[in-house]
Design an enzyme around this catalytic site. Structure first.
Site, mmCIF file in Angstrom:
data_model
loop_
_atom_site.group_PDB
_atom_site.id
_atom_site.type_symbol
_atom_site.label_atom_id
_atom_site.label_comp_id
_atom_site.label_asym_id
_atom_site.label_seq_id
_atom_site.Cartn_x
_atom_site.Cartn_y
_atom_site.Cartn_z
ATOM 1 N N HIS A 127 -6.995 -4.002 -3.401
ATOM 2 C CA HIS A 127 -6.611 -2.663 -3.860
ATOM 3 C C HIS A 127 -7.834 -1.751 -3.920
ATOM 4 C CE1 HIS A 127 -2.371 -3.243 -5.422
ATOM 5 N NE2 HIS A 127 -2.728 -4.485 -5.134
ATOM 6 N N HIS A 178 -0.663 -0.629 -1.801
ATOM 7 C CA HIS A 178 -0.526 0.799 -2.100
ATOM 8 C C HIS A 178 -1.091 1.547 -0.896
ATOM 9 C CE1 HIS A 178 -0.593 -0.366 -6.609
ATOM 10 N NE2 HIS A 178 0.652 -0.236 -6.181
ATOM 11 N N GLU A 233 -4.536 3.219 -0.819
ATOM 12 C CA GLU A 233 -5.708 2.420 -1.161
ATOM 13 C C GLU A 233 -6.114 1.671 0.104
ATOM 14 O OE1 GLU A 233 -4.735 0.178 -4.696
ATOM 15 O OE2 GLU A 233 -4.041 1.989 -5.731
ATOM 16 N N GLU A 263 -10.024 -5.007 -6.845
ATOM 17 C CA GLU A 263 -10.191 -3.554 -6.766
ATOM 18 C C GLU A 263 -11.566 -3.310 -6.157
ATOM 19 O OE1 GLU A 263 -7.887 -1.401 -7.615
ATOM 20 O OE2 GLU A 263 -6.498 -2.558 -8.881
#
Length: 436
Positions: free
Chosen positions: A186, A79, A82, A274
């Site tokens: 991410h 993404h 990110e 994440e």
């Protein structure tokens, strides 16, 4: 000299700064120029706007696969907005090349592992994000407005996604390498998420894979070696993750994700990391993110040496490609098969397992071997167990995976229930379909 190489690298990696496309390319090329025998730089394809999808490979044999040496990969910036993973992978590259030959752990790691690092899978999205922002932006998507982490074939339902150039490049990359372990970096939360992300049927809030125990171990390896992820506090008072990990589906359902694709069709265990509550934090915070993740990034790579590996050969010692090699009780809808060199790699936790090897040729019996797997990550080599068929010139059928996902038939694999006779009959039906 080492001092000159170190000076060159440090000059190309400004601290506390984001690297845009030209700067990132220049840095990767400078690393390869300084360490040509330790690194290999190549592009696996191009983005919609024509930007190269660069991968830097590090290892004792960086240009090609060597028998017995597993392939590992990190992918970031899928993404485009990110961004933390994009930058800490550049720091990781810097740390690995400058530590090789000086730090005995890093030296052994790179001598026994081929490490692939892709700092950005979505360079167009990154360049489209003009102003750093902690929250959602248009830069999340590629130039065609597609979410690349919803763009892969799905293991549970036919999502009929229009495969994007970036996605296709990664799919071909996975197909052409023998990847064993991977992580996808991410931002927007602080947690290690593991497969499955999607489910069909009775899930009871948890989509369990056949290797759920291994995935939990992998996620905890990262979480507990991170500066704070293991605390599980999340990014707000509403969301907590015990021990800093989560099953993907338990968090939220995701169709067409990359980690499920790696596991089902690529024979590669992948988790999603994440790494920051803020998706695109201020550049002056990047050094801290690197320090918070440094140990976890290295310890996670070591896990590629879990379990068992080996070669499957015929009576003459010639390798048998496409032979099915799986641990009993851990069936995959796309059976895990040997590569063109007859190699297999199975990530398994320490314990006793029965390994089943089948050449998928009529008239040939399976080979069964009980193995006791120790904790091998500290040795930088999985347990070695070769298999040899007594026949000559065995040629297994080409790999066959269902185009219509069939994990939906394996409800027992996704729900926390014991297999019943019905489930076993369903499994036999699925396997019959695969091998026809």
């Amino acid at each position: 000299s080492f001092i000159f190489k170190l000076w060159l690298i440090l000059c190309e990696l400004p601290k506390g700064q984001y690297h845009h496309a030209e700067e990132l390319e220049a840095y990767l090329k400078s690393v390869h120029a300084a360490y040509p025998s330790l690194t290999h730089l190549h592009s696996i394809g191009r983005s919609v706007e024509g930007r190269n999808l660069w991968v830097l490979v590090l290892g004792r044999f960086p240009t090609h696969h060597k028998i017995g040496i597993p392939e590992f990969k990190y992918v970031a910036n899928m993404h485009g907005d990110e961004t933390v993973g994009r930058e800490i992978l550049l720091h990781l590259i810097d740390f690995l090349v400058t530590s090789y030959g000086r730090d005995p752990v890093i030296t052994r790691l790179l001598n026994n592992t081929r490490v692939h690092i892709m700092p950005t899978m979505n360079p167009d999205g990154f360049e489209a994000t003009k102003v750093p922002d902690c929250y959602y932006s248009r830069g999340r998507y590629n130039k065609n407005g597609e979410d690349l982490n919803r763009n892969f074939p799905d293991a549970f339902e036919s999502n009929n996604a229009s495969i994007q150039p970036e996605t296709r490049a990664v799919m071909n990359w996975i197909k052409n390498e023998t990847f064993v372990l991977s992580a996808n970096l991410h931002g927007g939360a602080l947690v290690a998420s593991y497969t499955f992300d999607n489910v069909t049927g009775s899930s009871k809030g948890y989509s369990r894979s056949p290797d759920d125990d291994v995935f939990i171990h992998l996620a905890k390896t990262y979480s507990f070696n991170h500066a704070s992820m293991y605390k599980g506090t999340g990014c707000d008072n509403r969301q907590t993750f015990p021990e800093g990990i989560t099953n993907g589906y338990s968090w939220y359902q995701l169709e067409g994700g990359m980690q499920d694709y790696n596991y089902v069709w690529g024979q590669c265990f992948e988790i999603t990391l994440e790494l920051s509550c803020c998706k695109y934090p201020p550049a002056d915070q990047l050094e801290k993110f690197w320090r918070d993740n440094k140990v976890a990034l290295i310890e996670y790579i070591k896990q590629v040496h879990l379990g068992v590996k080996g070669q499957v050969t015929d009576k003459n010692g010639d390798p048998i490609p496409n032979a099915i090699v799986e641990a009993k009780g851990r069936p995959h809808v796309c059976p895990y098969r040997t590569n063109q060199l007859g190699e297999y790699f199975l990530l398994l936790l320490p314990g006793t397992y029965v390994i089943n090897v089948s050449a998928t040729v009529p008239g040939f019996k399976s080979l069964l071997k009980t193995v006791e797997i120790p904790d091998t990550t500290g040795n930088f080599s999985a347990l070695k167990q070769d298999f040899s068929f007594p026949e000559v010139s065995v040629r297994s059928r080409a790999a066959s995976c269902p185009k219509i996902p069939l994990y939906q038939e394996l409800e027992w694999a996704s729900a926390a229930v014991k297999p019943t006779l019905h489930h076993i009959l369903v499994l036999m039906t699925v396997l019959l379909v695969i091998f026809q």
